[in-house]
Each structure stands twice: as structure tokens, then as C-alpha cells.
Scaffold this active site. Structure first.
Site, PDB file in Angstrom:
ATOM      1  N   HIS A 105      11.827  23.205  -1.223  1.00 17.72           N
ATOM      2  CA  HIS A 105      10.820  22.235  -1.939  1.00 17.72           C
ATOM      3  C   HIS A 105      10.801  23.196  -3.426  1.00 17.72           C
ATOM      4  CE1 HIS A 105      10.425  20.720   1.419  1.00 17.72           C
ATOM      5  NE2 HIS A 105      10.410  18.735   0.487  1.00 17.72           N
TER       6      HIS A 105
ATOM      7  N   SER B 139       3.625  15.356  10.673  1.00 21.89           N
ATOM      8  CA  SER B 139       3.010  16.290   9.068  1.00 21.89           C
ATOM      9  C   SER B 139       1.697  14.768   8.678  1.00 21.89           C
ATOM     10  CB  SER B 139       4.236  15.221   8.435  1.00 21.89           C
ATOM     11  OG  SER B 139       5.299  16.295   8.481  1.00 21.89           O
TER      12      SER B 139
END
Lengths: 377, 631
Positions: free
Chosen positions: B379, B336
Site C-alpha cells: 500500500h 479485518s
């Protein structure tokens, strides 16, 4: 009351004495350097050699006090004594470097092979003087000298000391050739000698002796062994240059690169420290002494005197030249000392005695009965 | 006379005096004199040849006989940290040498020496065999670094050991053990090839030379200049007097940009938790390397004087690969941490702005495949800041899909990936930034659009080194300036003269991206400081940190997917990344931590970065408290 012929004093060989003293002086000077720095214990070699010089000169005084012709009589007892000592040394002597050479006399160690050389000169002189052959000696007439030489030759060879044994052979040849041989004798002896050499190489010589000869012929094969000694000696001599490195300044000698520097390689030390001109000076005097010896022979009053003077001179000459050529890398390491210069009592005393005989011959060169006689107390 | 006459019967009468017979022999005396003179002439010529013609040759031979020229080893330059703390210095080492030319009976000598050293005599013979091709007058080393007792014994009995010599050489002392071992490197005996390649006279057979790390790279600075002593020796090799001595010139001091305390903290944590990986800290405004850790460490002491085969095998067989400097040689998918690149590319290409919102249901369908977000529950609606802060994969799948793999690669390269950073270190890896062309050239397969999605979140073919990620973070922190990372602060001559000084080296500057970089910085700020940031545990009281976590997948084998993390075999566990800079408002330092198979960036890596930052800011973190107390 001893009657002394005044001519003995007027004919005294002052030149020879001076030459000997000069050489001995240089030898002691050199010996001091060759054994420098002095060891903490024991008598330093130069001092010991000085005492031996004094002993030697006393012996000279003794030997010149009677006529050399007496030696014809004393010769055989002398011969037998030396042979006895050689036999004794062979069985009971002390060994050095694998050879039975020494007899310990307490104050010094006698090496009977040294006086044996002089003994052979006297013996052969005496024989050839008594047996004079104008047309040259036949083989049969040479039988006795050959036997007389072979006995000590073999005894010394068995010690084993090849160098000294060869020295006896050289003395024999020098003297025998001098008194004239028949042509047939020359040929026979020459053939026999050749055979002996070949036989000796394959049957008699010990491996270390063969190795020395081989090393000499090809020193590069063995740079750390016997070739090493010759190489270091050449370096010492060569690095001396014109004027040398200076007294006590020789690096090859003092740093122990030079082997046997106070005995067999003493001349190497001299060459390194005194250079070309120093070596020339020394050799000039030395060779002059030898030529003087021949002059003594030339003026000898009789055959025995001439043979003695000649033999003694050649004895010193051959040893000297073999030693010098060895030091300069022309001959293998054979263990022949430089007379008067190499440290060693037996050699020194023998040489001084030999020179005493030379003086004796010189002093008595006048014709018997023709001079004045003087009474003294 | 009667007796003799009877003994030699055939003896003729002795002539009383026969002048004629004597005259016959006299010419023979002249002949003898001639022989003597010829020999004298021969001796004369020989002496001339030796002493006059060839004098120089023999003089030099005599000189070589007596003079031993010895090298005096130069003390190697010390290595210090940025605050002048000594990392590596020297101490005297007593080595036993043998001059074979001077040693007498070697078998007996070796036997006695083996007893003194308390080793097997075969080892001494091996040393001698190794030196067979070396000339006899050149000393060979029998034993290195002997202790005081042995030294005293040898000195007191030196006359029993001809040809044996004690040599004092400087030996490295590592004051901090194996600290920064990969960076500093080690010394070893010069190899034949190194010797051939060196300038004549610079090195000789037994010299030590840098074999790795700065010891190797800075060999020129550290080695100094050898001295020489000329000593007179005798035939047995014992020194008689010193003739001349030229003192050695010590090597230069190497001051590093490294901070010992930070390095120590990082190594201690990594080692104490038995973590394999790397920690890198850079000064974001200059490129100074403050910390560069790779674990497990190598043990420098084992490398001095040549590593044994057994130790070497242990290193090679260790699955944690201690021999690799993971900070610059280890390549991993960035995970990430790559998302900043995707974000920057999206912003710059106009695909997204701060207002762009994507909905994350926990997955993203593309083609006939489902691409998962790490958070399976999703999310919800995320903007850029949240996407970075919570590391939403779905957001970046879509951005990546829109900009395309080649544009991503372009920005990755702009931010320092795919190229070597240029740090002064050996074997640095460039990593890999995949493009369509690359895949065609490399694998001869057409790029699959789905692969772009993996690239966009830092998985797939992407490979980066921890140092590259740190450089990227530093660029994001300083507004786009790419400095070459440097490790050397200054090089100082023995006389105190500074011969080399640190100079920041700006390689590249991203212009006109300030606005967008600031947006990314905000996201990174939220990662640590925000309520839902993925690295909240790295928060430090009194210090604002901006960062990004990352998890680099090692395999995607379905059989491990549903296992509990602890049950996955070590070598299949994910790598954990955390990269950050601080202070967030006025960045000074960037720190990156990679823990191999450490599973999660937040838990596995960020606490280590936190500890490094705490050490760096130690003075400033305490100061406010003190100030408060005073009030």
C-alpha cells in the site's frame, strides 16, 4: 250352577293381594325408569310388563277358582308338559347369550325353565304330601323326588343356565329338608352333594361359568368383564345414599353404566333412585310378603297346602335373595331375576301363578265340610 | 288317584287330616321365617354399608363414571413484527382422540379408522402402545390435523366409532413460511421430562410446548391458560350434555423488534444465492434487533408434531449446518473487522495517532517469518484512515505488535467480543478472545509474539459471532454505548394490556474515547464512500454508509494458496464479512453480514448489507427524488 263356599270370599287373602299390588306397582314404576328414555320402536318394557301383570292376575283368578288339592291330580300332566317344553327349547328354542332357553310364542317368548321351578315345587309338595313319613325319609324313599328333580335340572343345566339349574337344586333341598329326613339320609346326601360340586367344577362347568365364580371371588382381577357389572351395580346402589338421586335421575342406570338394568339389575336402579329409605320400604314390603307366605303355610289345613305354601314362598325367597345379594355385590352374576320386579314374562307369570297358589291355600284354610255353602248362579 | 298309586307302589295312604303331623312341621316354618329374617338383616346391613357408610366413595365413583373433564386448549399467542405484521398465528386443527375405556372392540375399530385416515393400521397400534402407561380414561391422540372430508365422515358416522372423539386445538400458521425460523422456533409434543418439570396441572401429556427459539423462551407468555369443560357422557363415551365450561384464556401477543421486510430481503438474497451465513441488523441507539437471519433456514412445517428421522438426518448431514443459528451460534475469525479494535487499542494506548504513518511494502518481516499484506504489491505509506479504508495488514501488524496481545484482548472485550451479548436466545456463543494466559491454560504453550500479528488482523485464535460484530459496530457508531440486543418490543395481554415493553438496556459505556472513535469512524466512512475503499460497491445514492469488510481465513494450507478462488474446495474457502452502520453522520442502524466460505467481504457480503439498508431507508431514499421532481 256353581256352588261357591261363602268362606272362600270371607277368607280371601286381601293382605296378600295388597302386598302383591304394591310390589307390582313399584316394579312398574321402576321398570319405566329402567327403560327410560323409551326407544323409538317397539313396545316399551313397562307397558309390556303391565299387560303381563293383567294376564298374571287373570291367571290368579283362574287358579283360585278351584281347590288346590286338584293339583295333586294335575301335577303329572303338568310335569310332563314342562319337561316336554324344556326338551323342545333345548333342541328348537332360540338362543340368547349362548344358551338355548326360549320358545317363541309370538306375543311373548316363553322360557320353560321358569315354570319348571314352580312345577318342581308342586311336584315335590304333591309327592311329600302323599307319602308322609313321621320318622324321616329314608334314602330309598327319596329316590323318586331325586329323579323328578334331576331330569329338569340336567335339561336346564345343558341349556346352559347354571343359575336356574341351581335354583331347582335349592328348591329340592329346601323342601326335602323341610319334610324331615333320617340322619343317615342327611349324611349320604351331603356327601354326594359335596362330591357333585367337586365333580361339577372340574368336569361339568363351562369356562364362562367358572369365570363368573372366579370373578366373584376376586372382582379386581377383571374390572372390565363380569367384575365390571358387579362394580357398576355397587356404585349405583352406593351412590344412592340416604334418599336416592330421585326418580328418573339415576345416572348409573340412565347412562348405561349399569348392565341389564331392567332385568337382573332392576333392584340396583331402584336403590340408586330411591336411596336407603326407599330400598328399606321396598324390602320391608317384599319380606313381609314372604313372611306372610310362611304364615299361610302355618295355617294351611293340610300337608299338601302347607308344603305348597312353604315351597312357593321359598321359591320366591331364594330367587329374591340371590338376586339382591348379587346386586349388592355379595354373590356372582348368576342370572336369577328378582321375582315380580325384573322384566321378563316367563318369570313374572310364574311368580304370579305361584302367588295365586298361595292365595288358594289361604282361601281354603278352613276345614272341609264345616263351613256354610251358598248357592249362586 | 288310582293310577298314581299303582305307579308309586310303595306310596302310603294319604292322611286325611293329621293335625299332629302338621304340628310337627310348624316349628320348621318358624325356622324358615328365621332364615328369611336373617337374610333380610344381612341385606339391611349391606345396604347400610353401601348407601350410608360408603356413600361418598360411591358417589365420586358414579361422578367419575359419567363426567368427563376435558381440557380446552388455549389459542397460543400470536407473534408479530415491529409494525404489527402477523408472523405466526393459529388455525383450528382437528385431532382424533381415542378414549380406550369407552372403545369397544379395538381391533375392528382400528381397522376401520385406518381406512378412514388412509394409513397403515400399524401406526394406530403404535400410538396405543406408546400410551400403555397412561390410564384408560385419558384420551390418546390417534391422528392429528385431519382434513375436512375425514372430519365430516367421522362426525356423520360417530356412532360407528365408540370411544372416538374429535378435538379442536389451535395449530400454528406461519404466514411468512420459514421467515426467522431460528429465532421463532417451533412447537412439539411435551416430553416426559418437560412434563415432570412443570407445575402440576399446567400441562398434560399431549400438550404442545415450545421446543426452540422464542416459542420456547416465551412459553410462559404465549401458552395462555387452558379452559375446562365438564360433560356428561354415557357408558359408551358419547356426550349427553355439557355441565359446565370454563373458557380458555388465549396466550399473550408477542410483538418483536424484528422488521419483516428487512428480514425478508436478507433471507431472500441469502437463499436465492444459496449462501450459508448470517445477517444481523441492530438499532444502534437502543439495541433493538431489526434483522436476524441464519441460512440455510429450517423448515418449520417439518418440525411440527415431531420431525421425522429422515428429515433430521438430512439436516444433520447438510454441510451448511442449517440447524445452527449462525448469527449467535456460529463462531468465526473476525478477519479485518477486527482492525477497528487494533486501531482503538493503538490510539488509546498512545502507540499511534492520526499522523502516524507506516510504510507497507506488501509484507512485514517479524522474527524469522514474513507476514504478508493481502495486497502483495503493498500500500505504500499509509495512515490510520487509509489503513482502515484499504484494510492494510502491514499497518495493523505493527500496531498490534506494539500494543501486545493482552491489550488487544482488553479492547476486544470492551467492544463486546468474547462475551455473550445477552440477546434472548438459546445457546448463544461467547466466542474467543485469546490472551497469553488463555493459551498457557488451554494449550500449555507459551505465547509466540508472531501470533499477536495474526490476532491484530483478526485471524488466528480469534472467534466471534456475527451478532457480536454487529454490537461492536453499533458501539463504534454510537460513540461507545453497549446496549444489550433485544428482540421483544412488547408483550400484550388478550385484553390489550401491555405487560412488558421494550426498554433499552445500557450494559457498558466507553468514556473518554470519543475522539479516537471518531477517527475510526472516519476510516470506516472511507471504506464505503472513499475512492479506494474496499466496500465501494455497497455505496447507496443519498445515504452515507460507514463499514468494514473482512475475510476470515479458514485454513492456511499452502496447497490451496495459489489456486484460483473458484477452484478451492467449498469448505476451505474463506468466510466473507461486512459490517457497517448508517447514516454515517447520525447513525441509526448497524448491519453485519457473514457469508460462510464467501471469499471476500466486499463482493460476497456487502451487497446483502446494502439491500438491507435500502429496505430500512426506503422511505427516506425516495423522498429526496420526489422533492427534486417537485422543484
Amino acid at each position: 250352577m256353581i256352588r261357591i263356599d261363602r268362606r272362600l270370599i270371607t277368607h280371601f287373602d286381601w293382605t296378600l293381594l295388597l302386598l302383591i299390588l304394591l310390589i307390582c306397582g313399584m316394579a312398574l314404576l321402576n321398570l319405566y325408569s329402567a327403560s327410560y328414555p323409551p326407544k323409538a320402536w317397539g313396545m316399551p318394557p313397562y307397558l309390556k310388563q303391565s299387560y303381563l301383570f293383567l294376564m298374571g292376575f287373570t291367571a290368579i283368578l283362574f287358579i283360585i277358582s278351584f281347590d288346590y288339592n286338584e293339583l295333586i291330580f294335575w301335577n303329572y300332566p303338568f310335569y310332563v308338559t314342562i319337561i316336554g317344553l324344556l326338551v323342545f327349547a333345548f333342541f328348537m328354542g332360540q338362543s340368547a347369550g349362548g344358551a338355548q332357553r326360549w320358545i317363541d310364542l309370538g306375543f311373548f317368548r316363553l322360557q320353560p325353565s321358569e315354570p319348571a321351578k314352580l312345577m318342581l315345587v308342586i311336584t315335590l309338595s304333591s309327592y311329600y304330601a302323599r307319602k308322609e313319613v313321621i320318622n324321616g325319609y329314608s334314602l330309598k324313599q327319596l329316590l323318586a323326588p331325586i329323579v323328578l328333580t334331576t331330569i329338569p335340572f340336567l335339561l336346564i343345566l345343558m341349556q346352559p343356565d347354571l343359575g336356574t339349574a341351581l335354583m331347582l337344586a335349592i328348591i329340592f333341598i329346601s323342601m326335602t329338608v323341610f319334610v324331615k329326613l333320617r340322619l343317615s339320609t342327611y349324611l349320604t346326601l351331603g356327601g354326594a352333594a359335596l362330591f357333585a360340586v367337586v365333580f361339577a367344577w372340574y368336569k361339568l362347568l363351562k369356562p364362562y361359568q367358572k369365570q363368573r365364580v372366579q370373578t366373584f371371588l376376586n372382582p379386581e382381577n377383571d374390572p372390565m368383564g363380569h367384575g365390571y357389572q358387579i362394580m357398576q351395580s355397587k356404585i349405583a346402589v352406593g351412590s344412592g345414599g340416604k334418599f336416592g338421586k330421585g326418580y328418573l335421575e339415576g345416572t348409573q342406570g340412565h347412562l348405561h353404566f349399569l348392565p341389564e338394568r331392567h332385568t337382573d339389575f332392576a333392584f340396583s336402579v331402584w336403590c340408586e333412585e330411591w336411596g336407603f329409605f326407599g330400598s328399606m320400604f321396598f324390602l320391608g314390603i317384599y319380606f313381609f310378603m314372604l313372611l306372610w307366605g310362611l304364615r299361610v303355610a302355618m295355617h294351611a289345613k293340610d300337608r299338601f297346602g302347607m308344603l305348597l305354601a312353604y315351597g312357593v314362598t321359598m321359591l320366591i325367597f331364594w330367587q329374591a335373595i340371590i338376586n339382591i345379594l348379587m346386586v349388592l355385590g355379595f354373590l356372582p352374576v348368576v342370572g336369577i331375576p328378582l321375582p315380580l320386579v325384573s322384566y321378563g314374562g316367563s318369570s313374572l307369570l310364574t311368580t304370579l301363578l305361584a302367588l295365586g297358589i298361595l292365595m288358594n291355600v289361604r282361601m281354603r284354610r278352613f276345614q272341609p265340610g264345616k263351613g256354610e255353602e251358598v248357592d249362586t248362579d | 288317584m288310582q293310577k298314581e298309586r299303582s305307579f308309586f307302589k310303595e306310596i302310603e295312604e294319604i292322611t286325611e287330616y293329621d293335625g299332629s303331623a302338621l304340628d310337627l312341621l310348624r316349628p320348621r316354618l318358624l325356622l324358615a321365617a328365621g332364615i328369611i329374617i336373617v337374610f333380610a338383616a344381612l341385606v339391611f346391613c349391606r345396604l347400610w354399608f353401601l348407601q350410608i357408610s360408603n356413600n361418598e366413595e360411591f358417589l365420586s365413583k358414579a361422578y367419575n363414571n359419567r363426567v368427563r373433564v376435558r381440557e380446552l386448549a388455549a389459542p397460543r399467542g400470536h407473534i408479530l413484527d415491529r409494525n404489527g405484521v402477523s408472523l405466526v398465528t393459529n388455525r383450528p386443527s382437528f385431532n382424533v382422540l381415542l378414549v380406550r375405556e369407552d372403545s369397544g372392540n379395538e381391533p375392528s375399530l382400528m381397522k376401520r379408522l385406518a381406512k378412514v385416515f388412509d394409513i397403515d393400521v400399524a401406526r394406530l397400534w403404535e400410538r396405543i402402545r406408546e400410551a400403555e402407561h397412561i390410564p384408560l380414561h385419558i384420551p390418546i391422540q390417534l391422528q392429528e390435523d385431519i382434513n375436512w372430508e375425514t372430519l365430516a365422515y367421522l362426525e356423520n358416522h360417530k356412532h360407528e366409532f365408540p370411544g372416538i372423539r374429535i378435538e379442536v386445538t389451535p395449530r400454528r400458521v406461519y404466514h411468512y413460511g420459514d421467515l426467522a425460523a431460528h429465532l421463532i422456533g417451533y412447537l412439539g409434543t411435551i416430553s416426559k421430562r418437560e412434563l415432570m418439570g412443570s407445575v402440576e396441572g399446567e400441562y398434560s401429556g399431549r400438550d404442545k410446548i415450545g421446543k426452540m427459539g422464542l416459542e420456547k423462551l416465551r412459553e410462559r407468555d404465549l401458552r395462555g391458560e387452558k379452559g375446562t369443560s365438564f360433560a356428561e357422557v354415557n357408558a359408551r363415551g358419547f356426550q349427553q350434555q355439557l355441565l359446565k365450561r370454563v373458557d380458555p384464556l388465549p396466550g399473550r401477543e408477542l410483538h418483536l423488534t424484528l422488521d419483516v421486510k428487512m428480514q425478508q430481503v436478507a433471507e431472500e438474497i441469502m437463499n436465492s444465492e444459496d449462501k450459508s451465513g448470517a445477517v444481523v441488523a441492530l438499532d444502534v441507539n437502543t439495541g433493538r434487533v431489526l434483522t436476524l437471519v441464519s441460512t440455510p433456514p429450517i423448515r418449520l412445517e417439518e418440525f411440527i408434531g415431531g420431525i421425522s428421522q429422515k428429515n433430521w438426518d438430512t439436516y444433520l448431514n447438510n454441510i451448511k449446518k442449517p440447524l445452527i443459528n449462525k448469527a449467535v451460534q456460529g463462531v468465526y475469525p473476525p478477519g479485518s473487522t477486527y482492525k477497528m479494535i487494533t486501531a482503538l487499542a493503538g490510539l488509546e494506548e498512545g502507540v499511534i495517532d492520526l499522523e502516524s504513518v507506516y510504510y507497507c511494502p506488501g509484507y512485514h518481516a517479524f522474527g524469522n517469518r514474513i507476514y504478508r499484506c493481502w495486497k502483495w504489491s503493498g500500500h505504500g505509506a499509509v495512515n490510520l484512515t487509509r489503513a482502515i479504508a484499504e484494510s492494510c495488514d502491514v499497518y495493523f501488524y505493527q500496531v498490534g505488535q506494539l500494543v501486545g496481545v493482552d491489550t488487544l484482548a482488553e479492547y476486544a472485550k470492551k467492544l463486546g467480543l468474547g462475551v455473550k451479548t445477552g440477546l434472548e436466545i438459546e445457546h448463544e456463543k461467547a466466542g474467543l478472545v485469546p490472551t497469553k494466559k488463555w493459551k498457557r491454560d488451554r494449550h500449555n504453550i507459551k505465547w509466540q509474539e508472531g501470533e499477536t500479528l495474526s490476532i491484530a488482523i483478526g485471524q488466528g485464535y480469534n472467534l466471534v459471532t456475527p451478532l457480536q460484530i454487529t454490537v461492536m459496530t453499533a458501539m463504534l457508531a454510537n460513540g461507545g454505548k453497549k446496549y444489550r440486543p433485544q428482540i421483544v418490543e412488547k408483550v400484550v395481554n388478550p385484553n390489550g394490556e401491555i405487560v412488558e415493553r421494550f426498554e433499552p438496556e445500557l450494559i457498558e459505556e466507553l468514556t473518554g474515547m470519543d475522539q479516537h472513535i471518531r477517527l475510526i469512524q472516519e476510516g470506516m466512512y472511507e471504506v464505503v464512500q472513499g475512492k479506494r475503499g474496499t466496500a465501494r460497491i455497497a455505496k447507496i445514492e443519498g445515504l452515507d454508509i460507514a463499514g468494514k469488510t473482512g475475510t476470515a481465513q479458514v485454513v492456511r494450507l499452502a496447497q490451496y494458496k495459489h489456486l484460483k478462488e473458484e477452484d478451492i474446495p467449498y469448505k476451505y474457502r474463506d468466510h466473507a464479512w461486512f459490517t457497517c452502520y448508517a447514516p454515517a453522520d447520525k447513525p441509526e442502524i448497524a448491519v453485519t453480514v457473514l457469508v460462510e466460505h464467501g471469499l471476500h467481504g466486499s463482493s460476497g457480503a456487502s451487497p446483502i448489507a446494502k439491500a438491507v439498508l435500502e429496505t430500512y431507508f426506503a422511505d427516506r431514499l425516495i423522498a429526496p427524488e420526489v422533492a427534486e421532481n417537485k422543484e
